[in-house]
Design an enzyme around this catalytic site. Structure first.
Site, short mmCIF file in Angstrom:
data_model
loop_
_atom_site.label_atom_id
_atom_site.label_comp_id
_atom_site.label_asym_id
_atom_site.label_seq_id
_atom_site.Cartn_x
_atom_site.Cartn_y
_atom_site.Cartn_z
N ARG A 237 -1.94 -10.01 -14.40
CA ARG A 237 -1.70 -11.11 -13.46
C ARG A 237 -1.70 -12.44 -14.22
O ARG A 237 -0.86 -13.31 -13.98
CB ARG A 237 -2.78 -11.12 -12.38
CG ARG A 237 -2.66 -9.96 -11.41
CD ARG A 237 -3.58 -10.15 -10.21
NE ARG A 237 -4.96 -9.75 -10.43
CZ ARG A 237 -5.46 -8.56 -10.11
NH1 ARG A 237 -4.69 -7.65 -9.55
NH2 ARG A 237 -6.72 -8.28 -10.33
N PHE A 253 4.90 -3.86 -4.04
CA PHE A 253 3.58 -3.22 -3.99
C PHE A 253 2.51 -4.32 -4.21
O PHE A 253 1.65 -4.23 -5.06
CB PHE A 253 3.43 -2.11 -5.05
CG PHE A 253 4.49 -1.04 -4.97
CD1 PHE A 253 4.37 0.00 -4.06
CD2 PHE A 253 5.60 -1.09 -5.81
CE1 PHE A 253 5.36 1.00 -3.99
CE2 PHE A 253 6.59 -0.11 -5.74
CZ PHE A 253 6.46 0.95 -4.84
N ASP A 275 4.88 -4.86 0.77
CA ASP A 275 3.90 -3.78 0.74
C ASP A 275 3.99 -3.01 2.06
O ASP A 275 4.39 -3.56 3.08
CB ASP A 275 2.47 -4.32 0.57
CG ASP A 275 1.51 -3.27 0.02
OD1 ASP A 275 1.22 -3.29 -1.19
OD2 ASP A 275 1.05 -2.40 0.81
N ALA A 309 8.72 0.12 -0.11
CA ALA A 309 9.25 -0.66 -1.22
C ALA A 309 10.67 -0.25 -1.58
O ALA A 309 11.52 -1.11 -1.85
CB ALA A 309 8.33 -0.51 -2.43
N ASP A 329 4.35 -2.89 -9.19
CA ASP A 329 3.05 -2.28 -9.56
C ASP A 329 2.67 -1.24 -8.51
O ASP A 329 1.78 -1.46 -7.68
CB ASP A 329 1.98 -3.38 -9.65
CG ASP A 329 0.61 -2.82 -9.95
OD1 ASP A 329 0.53 -1.76 -10.60
OD2 ASP A 329 -0.40 -3.45 -9.54
N CYS A 369 0.08 3.42 -13.19
CA CYS A 369 -1.32 3.84 -13.34
C CYS A 369 -1.42 5.35 -13.18
O CYS A 369 -2.47 5.87 -12.82
CB CYS A 369 -2.21 3.10 -12.33
SG CYS A 369 -1.71 3.31 -10.63
N1 SAH Z 1 -0.33 -5.16 -7.49
C1 SAH Z 1 -1.50 -5.05 -6.65
C2 SAH Z 1 -2.00 -3.64 -6.54
C3 SAH Z 1 -1.00 -2.64 -6.00
S1 SAH Z 1 -1.73 -1.15 -5.43
C4 SAH Z 1 -2.58 -5.99 -7.13
O1 SAH Z 1 -2.45 -6.59 -8.21
O2 SAH Z 1 -3.58 -6.12 -6.43
C5 SAH Z 1 -0.39 -0.32 -4.71
C6 SAH Z 1 0.07 -0.87 -3.37
O3 SAH Z 1 1.23 -0.15 -2.99
C7 SAH Z 1 -0.89 -0.72 -2.20
O4 SAH Z 1 -1.11 -1.97 -1.64
C8 SAH Z 1 -0.17 0.19 -1.18
O5 SAH Z 1 -0.37 -0.25 0.15
C9 SAH Z 1 1.26 -0.02 -1.58
N2 SAH Z 1 2.20 1.06 -1.29
C10 SAH Z 1 2.03 2.39 -1.49
N3 SAH Z 1 3.17 3.07 -1.21
C11 SAH Z 1 4.09 2.14 -0.84
C12 SAH Z 1 5.47 2.19 -0.45
N4 SAH Z 1 6.14 3.35 -0.42
N5 SAH Z 1 6.10 1.04 -0.16
C13 SAH Z 1 5.43 -0.14 -0.20
N6 SAH Z 1 4.15 -0.24 -0.57
C14 SAH Z 1 3.47 0.87 -0.88
#
Ligand code: SAH
Length: 423
Positions: A237, A253, A275, A309, A329, A369
């Site tokens: 970040r 995400f 998200d 997404a 992410d 991850c």
């Molecule tokens: N980048 C963020 C962490 C992301 S964690 C940070 O820095 O805090 C992954 C995220 O993806 C979660 O919030 C989850 O709600 C979302 N997510 C999971 N599957 C998804 C999808 N198919 N479309 C959109 N969002 C999704």
């Protein structure tokens, strides 16, 4: 908000660990791994056990010649049957032993605690499980709230000891307990402990506020994903901030908008957060508000999109929307070897969808991850996907783990992130 409250006496009613250890003998391959310090002993590597064990019994592993190899926590319900606490020579596992491990873990985080006020950081991972010698045991600090997360019920009989040790090494106002999925599935070994219980300290009447690199964030340690915040992405970040100036930034995400708040401080013009979780995006809005004292954050234009997404990216591409920076992410797409191929296709798909909305000369930030996908394979997949649509990437940097998420063994490495410019 209703929060399960636990009197300290509930902890006292949990039976302590059995006084009788289990003696375990293993196959040669496992002997070798344990000698090299590996923290896991799989059930199918066990040749002989002196008795049937319960979660949290101490298992002592011997080699062919009857010499001590390791001692660890037994879990009859996990394919990781023993999580090793101590290798090489025996040690009494108890409060003092936990204090030593926790002190070492706390010392590793000193660089985060010693940051100047402008980079003030009060949210970080204090204990990163096996990588800090405490397998299946995670502690995140959010200012004065500590969140303890147990990934195996084997910790339950040791909870009183390890929490007493934690309190002496790093006092806090509040202790919250979170339970991993496998742990929640075994209520008969939890003695009334629940996911989201407050083990000590005042009830929570709203989110907890903490600092990360001089930015203010809120976290819901009781209901949030993981322990409420993706602390492992802190340095990525921070890298986004100086790259975001003047740009329209798409954060896919986005969760609670971690990357977005940095992009805003870095002078982004407009930020779009995508998200699937509406509550996460509501928190993302508030996280910008928490930082409104910073003029660049106060003036940024912000939009949230609750959507899948892949669908949102497709739609934006078709609508001709373009951004100067795209951050991708996602959650772990692969949790096992069997999921690797499908996960790699998903990462490649995201690279291509991301590039379709990235302007020429824009910056792609893409992370993974997924534990079973190693860094090289992931970076190759992203490059291959970009080359495949005629946008070969120019790499700026590849990053891995931050200091509070040390990598202590091969399977401990999961996080990789690419920063690259696209033609
Ligand atoms: N980048 C963020 C962490 C992301 S964690 C940070 O820095 O805090 C992954 C995220 O993806 C979660 O919030 C989850 O709600 C979302 N997510 C999971 N599957 C998804 C999808 N198919 N479309 C959109 N969002 C999704």
């Amino acid at each position: 908000m209703s929060t399960p409250q636990l009197a300290a006496s509930v902890l006292e009613e949990i039976p302590g660990p059995s006084a009788r250890n289990i003696a375990v003998r293993v196959v040669p391959g496992a002997e070798r791994a344990l000698r090299e310090g590996h923290p896991w002993l799989y059930a199918d590597s066990i040749r002989e056990e002196s008795r049937e064990g319960a979660p949290g019994d101490l298992a002592v592993v011997f080699d062919r010649k009857g010499r001590f190899l390791a001692v660890g926590l037994y879990d009859p319900h996990s394919s990781i049957r023993v999580r090793v606490l101590q290798h090489g020579e025996p040690a009494p596992i108890g409060r003092e032993w936990f204090v030593a491990r926790l002190e070492a873990a706390a010392a590793r985080r000193a660089p985060l605690r010693d940051r100047p006020p402008a980079a003030r950081t009060t949210g970080y991972r204090l204990v990163h499980g096996e990588n800090d010698g405490l397998p299946g045991f995670v502690v995140d600090r959010y200012a004065e709230t500590l969140v303890v997360k147990l990934y195996t019920a084997a910790w339950v009989p040791h909870l009183q000891d390890v929490l007493a040790a934690l309190t002496s090494v790093t006092p806090s106002e509040r202790l919250v307990l979170r339970l991993g999925r496998a742990t929640q599935e075994r209520p008969e070994y939890l003695y009334g402990l629940e996911d989201g219980s407050i083990l000590s300290g005042p009830p929570l009447d709203g989110p907890v506020l903490f600092w990360e690199n001089g930015l203010r964030f809120e976290v819901d340690p009781i209901r949030g994903q993981k322990t409420g915040f993706y602390l492992d992405q802190r340095e990525n970040r921070a890298r986004v901030e100086p790259l975001a100036g003047g740009k329209d930034v798409l954060n896919v995400f986005a969760y609670t908008g971690g990357f977005s708040v940095y992009a805003a401080r870095g002078g982004a013009r407009r930020i779009v957060d995508v998200d699937a979780s509406a509550p996460a995006l509501a928190a993302a809005e508030r996280n910008l508000v928490h930082n409104r004292r910073i003029p660049a954050v106060a003036t940024v234009s912000h939009e949230t999109v609750v959507a899948d997404a892949f669908e949102a990216l497709t739609r934006m591409g078709e609508a001709g929307r373009r951004f100067g920076m795209v951050i991708i992410d996602p959650p772990a797409f692969a949790r096992s070897r069997a999921q690797v191929d499908a996960a790699l296709s998903a990462y490649e798909g995201l690279t291509q969808l991301g590039l379709a909305v990235l302007s020429a000369g824009g910056i792609l930030v893409q992370a993974s991850c997924s534990r079973p996908i190693d860094a090289g394979t992931f970076f190759d997949a992203v490059h291959g996907a970009a080359g495949g649509v005629g946008r070969p990437l120019r790499e700026q940097v590849r990053t891995g783990h931050p200091v509070d998420h040390p990598v202590g063994f091969r399977e401990g490495a999961y996080l990789k992130c690419l920063f690259a410019e696209a033609p």
